[in-house]
Design a protein around this motif. Sequence first.
Motif, mmCIF file in Angstrom:
data_model
loop_
_atom_site.group_PDB
_atom_site.id
_atom_site.type_symbol
_atom_site.label_atom_id
_atom_site.label_comp_id
_atom_site.label_asym_id
_atom_site.label_seq_id
_atom_site.Cartn_x
_atom_site.Cartn_y
_atom_site.Cartn_z
ATOM 1 N N GLY A 107 0.781 -1.231 0.000
ATOM 2 C CA GLY A 107 0.000 0.000 0.000
ATOM 3 C C GLY A 107 0.814 1.283 0.000
ATOM 4 N N THR A 166 0.400 3.438 -3.344
ATOM 5 C CA THR A 166 -0.869 4.172 -3.401
ATOM 6 C C THR A 166 -0.825 5.379 -2.473
ATOM 7 N N SER A 209 2.060 -0.863 -10.674
ATOM 8 C CA SER A 209 1.899 0.574 -10.935
ATOM 9 C C SER A 209 0.676 0.836 -11.792
ATOM 10 N N ILE A 223 -2.321 0.722 -9.503
ATOM 11 C CA ILE A 223 -2.386 1.899 -8.627
ATOM 12 C C ILE A 223 -2.890 3.111 -9.406
ATOM 13 N N LYS A 240 -6.541 2.863 -10.122
ATOM 14 C CA LYS A 240 -7.311 3.027 -8.883
ATOM 15 C C LYS A 240 -7.416 4.505 -8.500
#
Length: 160
Positions: free
Chosen positions: A85, A88, A118, A121, A124
């Motif tokens: 995480g 992010t 990547s 991320i 997202k």
Amino acid sequence: MELWGDPAVTALIDSRGKLTEAQVYEKLNAEIERERSSGVQYWALFDHRNGDFVGCSGLRPWVYTPSEADFEVGFHLVKRCWGKGFGTEAALGALEYAWEKLRLSKVYAGHHPDNRASDKILKKLGFEFIENAFYKPTGLMHPSYVCMAPTPRPNTRTST
């Protein structure tokens, strides 16, 4: 050295593979100089729980457009922090800086074509694919993305 001296990390950002100590210092000095010249860089990241070095993240000028006002977000993480995480969280912090401090209307990003983490991320976080672009440091075509600044919400508070 833990970051840019690790061939697992540099395989995704630099065609030279593992960087020597001199090359790592050269890369670090380039980031420091970018702060002086552009006001942004990939800043060091540390785990707030224990102070351990995590990697770096931030902004830099986007090389694919002629505008000096265009920036890209990026993050490089030490291998032991992959999938936890940090990418992010780091990208969110850099985007917040882009939106709040620099008042940018858009931010670009790109990644090595084999870097699925990547890619995940960026999607997202609301980045949209725009094109594949040649990235000289790897010698490859990298997927490139753009993310538009969030539109401000109208003030719905009413006074009584």
